[in-house]
Design a protein around this motif. Structure first.
Motif, short mmCIF file in Angstrom:
data_model
loop_
_atom_site.label_atom_id
_atom_site.label_comp_id
_atom_site.label_asym_id
_atom_site.label_seq_id
_atom_site.Cartn_x
_atom_site.Cartn_y
_atom_site.Cartn_z
N ALA A 55 0.85 -1.20 0.00
CA ALA A 55 0.00 0.00 0.00
C ALA A 55 0.88 1.24 0.00
CB ALA A 55 -0.91 -0.02 1.23
N LYS A 56 0.42 2.26 -0.73
CA LYS A 56 1.16 3.53 -0.75
C LYS A 56 0.73 4.36 0.46
CE LYS A 56 1.64 3.51 -5.74
NZ LYS A 56 1.07 3.92 -7.02
N SER A 57 1.72 4.92 1.13
CA SER A 57 1.43 5.61 2.39
C SER A 57 1.51 7.14 2.23
CB SER A 57 2.44 5.14 3.44
OG SER A 57 2.20 5.80 4.64
N PHE A 58 0.53 7.82 2.82
CA PHE A 58 0.46 9.29 2.79
C PHE A 58 0.14 9.82 4.18
CE2 PHE A 58 -0.55 7.79 -1.45
CZ PHE A 58 0.17 8.65 -2.27
N ASP A 59 0.34 11.13 4.37
CA ASP A 59 -0.08 11.77 5.62
C ASP A 59 -1.58 12.04 5.60
OD1 ASP A 59 2.59 11.95 6.57
OD2 ASP A 59 2.89 13.75 5.34
N LEU A 60 -2.07 12.35 4.39
CA LEU A 60 -3.49 12.70 4.23
C LEU A 60 -3.99 12.20 2.88
CD1 LEU A 60 -6.14 14.37 4.92
CD2 LEU A 60 -5.03 16.31 3.81
N ILE A 61 -5.18 11.61 2.90
CA ILE A 61 -5.87 11.25 1.65
C ILE A 61 -7.17 12.04 1.60
CG2 ILE A 61 -6.94 9.42 0.27
CD1 ILE A 61 -5.11 7.43 1.90
N VAL A 62 -7.38 12.74 0.48
CA VAL A 62 -8.63 13.49 0.28
C VAL A 62 -9.45 12.76 -0.77
CG1 VAL A 62 -9.63 15.71 -0.35
CG2 VAL A 62 -7.41 15.65 0.78
N ILE A 63 -10.71 12.48 -0.45
CA ILE A 63 -11.58 11.80 -1.42
C ILE A 63 -12.55 12.82 -2.01
CG2 ILE A 63 -13.26 9.94 -1.77
CD1 ILE A 63 -12.01 8.51 0.64
N GLY A 64 -12.32 13.14 -3.28
CA GLY A 64 -13.14 14.16 -3.97
C GLY A 64 -12.31 15.40 -4.24
N ALA A 65 -12.28 15.82 -5.53
CA ALA A 65 -11.42 16.96 -5.91
C ALA A 65 -12.23 18.17 -6.35
CB ALA A 65 -10.46 16.53 -7.02
N GLY A 66 -13.34 18.41 -5.66
CA GLY A 66 -14.12 19.63 -5.88
C GLY A 66 -13.49 20.78 -5.10
N PRO A 67 -14.22 21.90 -4.96
CA PRO A 67 -13.65 23.08 -4.29
C PRO A 67 -13.35 22.86 -2.81
CG PRO A 67 -15.96 23.42 -4.78
CD PRO A 67 -15.56 22.16 -5.47
N GLY A 68 -13.92 21.83 -2.20
CA GLY A 68 -13.54 21.47 -0.83
C GLY A 68 -12.27 20.64 -0.83
N GLY A 69 -12.30 19.56 -1.59
CA GLY A 69 -11.19 18.60 -1.60
C GLY A 69 -9.88 19.14 -2.13
N TYR A 70 -9.93 19.79 -3.31
CA TYR A 70 -8.64 20.22 -3.88
C TYR A 70 -8.00 21.34 -3.05
CZ TYR A 70 -9.95 24.55 -6.49
OH TYR A 70 -10.33 25.81 -6.85
N VAL A 71 -8.83 22.19 -2.44
CA VAL A 71 -8.30 23.26 -1.58
C VAL A 71 -7.69 22.67 -0.30
CG1 VAL A 71 -8.95 25.27 -0.17
CG2 VAL A 71 -9.78 25.08 -2.52
N ALA A 72 -8.36 21.66 0.27
CA ALA A 72 -7.82 20.97 1.45
C ALA A 72 -6.46 20.35 1.13
CB ALA A 72 -8.80 19.89 1.92
N ALA A 73 -6.37 19.75 -0.06
CA ALA A 73 -5.11 19.10 -0.48
C ALA A 73 -3.98 20.12 -0.62
CB ALA A 73 -5.33 18.36 -1.80
N ILE A 74 -4.30 21.27 -1.25
CA ILE A 74 -3.27 22.32 -1.42
C ILE A 74 -2.80 22.85 -0.07
CG2 ILE A 74 -2.87 24.69 -2.24
CD1 ILE A 74 -4.70 23.98 -4.66
N ARG A 75 -3.76 23.14 0.81
CA ARG A 75 -3.40 23.68 2.13
C ARG A 75 -2.55 22.68 2.92
NH1 ARG A 75 -1.08 27.12 4.86
NH2 ARG A 75 -1.73 27.44 7.02
N ALA A 76 -2.93 21.40 2.86
CA ALA A 76 -2.17 20.37 3.58
C ALA A 76 -0.75 20.26 3.02
CB ALA A 76 -2.90 19.04 3.49
N ALA A 77 -0.63 20.36 1.70
CA ALA A 77 0.69 20.30 1.06
C ALA A 77 1.54 21.50 1.49
CB ALA A 77 0.54 20.26 -0.46
N GLN A 78 0.91 22.68 1.56
CA GLN A 78 1.61 23.89 2.04
C GLN A 78 2.16 23.68 3.45
OE1 GLN A 78 -1.35 26.98 1.85
NE2 GLN A 78 -0.93 27.50 -0.28
N LEU A 79 1.44 22.89 4.23
CA LEU A 79 1.83 22.65 5.63
C LEU A 79 2.81 21.48 5.76
CD1 LEU A 79 -1.73 23.18 7.15
CD2 LEU A 79 0.27 24.61 7.63
#
Length: 464
Positions: free
Chosen positions: A3-27
């Motif tokens: 299994a590939k391991s991540f700190d965070l997995i976001v399910i759904g790339a709408g305006p909630g999901g993709y923004v959450a992913a960007i912010r988490a990556a910034q952090l």
């Protein structure tokens, strides 16, 4: 395969999901995002953005028809519906492609496929090439929502449409029925009515745009009727009889059932959350009427599992989803996170005239026990509005009589979806009526009406 391991997995790339992913990556997090259809979700591909592109076309068409008023000449005015749709799809495509670029730039790993959560901290993605197994301590559900379909009113894409069909119309409606007068219904009614469809809107509640302040709803109804729309309130479409090229709608109003024929029906009767086939029930996630139950920090009660945006309930707005995405990313990173309060989120409807609001309606403020002061200012009293040829509108503000707190602001008219942010910022900064009165608004602008509305609440209005 491991299994590939991540700190965070976001399910759904709408305006909630993709923004959450960007912010988490910034952090500094290692982030994966899973999307089964399009990056940007419904908002960018089939919602907010393409509808605004289409509404802009109808707005320009409406202005062309008014050319004479402005001392201009425009002959042989018409439109090409296919070209209008093509432009809206191009706009959506451009923005959707931009999300892909943002994911690369922020080093977010994208998996295109359908996700399930077989166990806590595990996500399985069914892609074109097979199954990918992912693990992460934290998972954000941002799977959004879809159109609600009522029994007997189901869409077929030919005679009965959902918002998706209405964005890629098979034909130009001649006689159109829109079921539901929330933001989606009224925006499509506005678009097609402006292009010449004989439009009827049926609303089950006692007024159009039922979440808005009653005074704004009444103003909107008058404006829509002036444009030739038929508005039926406290009415229910009981059933649709479908023939080859027409639909007979049985509409109950005032205890009587009337029948009316239409060639096209748009069903806009709300949305349901995309909660199925994820494995949520087995995880112990609580679901209430197709929405995931969360606390104010979007926590589901299952350790490390969050839900944001439409799947987490009202208000169903892209900007609320984005803000929740940022909040949850901050929370996971151990930063100080502020919960999103529904009454601080502005609602915008891009019909003609536009409608925008933030905070409590007059009725809600009274129901909550506030002693209130209410101010109003009409567009007809504003120089810029008259110069624009947009004299139809009003701004209404509601204050706590004891503290001067701005409890709510409600607007209808040209460009109010842009103006509302002034009051949103004011509320966020806990402004009082005194702060707003002492603010110098530039002249000539529509924003001066915001000042005058505040002054009116305290019997100090100048231009009325």
């Amino acid at each position: 395969m491991a299994a590939k391991s991540f700190d965070l997995i976001v399910i759904g790339a709408g305006p909630g999901g993709y923004v959450a992913a960007i912010r988490a990556a910034q952090l500094g997090m290692n982030v994966a995002i899973v999307e089964r259809e399009h990056l940007g979700g419904i908002c960018l591909n089939w919602g907010c953005i393409p509808t605004k592109a289409m509404l802009r076309s109808s707005e320009v068409f409406h202005l062309m028809e008014r050319a004479k008023e402005f001392g201009l000449k425009a002959d042989g005015i018409g439109y090409d519906l296919d070209a209008v749709v093509k432009r809206s799809r191009k706009v959506a495509g451009q923005l959707s492609g931009g999300i892909g670029h943002l994911m690369k730039k922020n080093k977010v790993t994208v998996f295109m496929g359908a996700a399930t959560i077989p166990a806590k901290g595990k996500v399985s993605v069914k892609t074109d090439k097979g199954t990918e197994d992912l693990t992460a301590k934290n998972i954000i559900l941002a799977t959004g929502a879809r159109a609600r379909e009522l029994p007997g009113l189901e869409a077929d894409g030919k005679l009965v449409w959902t918002y998706k069909h209405a964005l890629e119309p098979a034909h130009m409606p001649k006689k159109l029925l829109v079921i539901g007068s929330g933001a989606i219904g009224i925006e499509f009614a506005s678009f097609y009515n402006t292009l010449g469809a004989d439009t009827t809107v049926v609303e089950v509640m006692d007024r159009v745009l039922p979440v808005e302040d009653a005074e704004i709803s009444a103003f909107a109804k008058k404006a829509f009727e002036k444009q030739g729309m038929k508005i039926m309130q406290k009415a229910i479409v009981k059933k649709l009889d479908r023939a080859k090229d027409k639909v007979t709608a049985h509409i109950e109003v005032g205890g009587e059932v009337e029948t009316h024929d239409f060639d096209t029906v748009i069903s806009a009767v709300g949305i349901v959350g995309n909660v199925e086939d994820l494995g949520l029930e087995a995880l112990g996630v609580k679901i209430d009427r197709t929405h995931v139950v969360t606390d104010e920090f979007c926590r589901t009660g299952v350790d490390g599992l969050y839900a944001i945006g439409d799947i987490a309930g009202a208000p169903w707005l892209a900007h609320k989803a984005s803000h929740e995405g940022v909040m949850v990313a901050d929370l996971i990173a151990g930063k100080h996170a502020h919960p999103v309060k529904p009454e601080t989120i502005a609602g915008c409807t891009y019909c003609h005239p536009q409608v925008a609001s933030v905070g409590y309606t007059e009725a809600k403020a009274k129901e909550l026990g506030y002693d209130i002061k209410v101010g109003r200012f009409p567009f007809i009293g504003n120089g810029k509005a008259i110069a624009l040829g947009e004299e139809n509108g009003m701004i209404k503000t509601i204050f706590d009589a004891k503290t001067g707190e701005l409890l709510g602001a409600h607007m209808i008219g040209a460009e109010v979806t842009e103006l509302i942010q002034g009051y949103v910022v004011g509320r966020q900064l806990e402004t009082t009526e005194e702060d707003l009165m002492n603010t110098v608004f530039p002249h000539p602008t529509l924003s001066e009406m915001m000042h005058e509305s505040v002054l009116d609440a305290y019997d100090r209005v100048i231009h009325m």
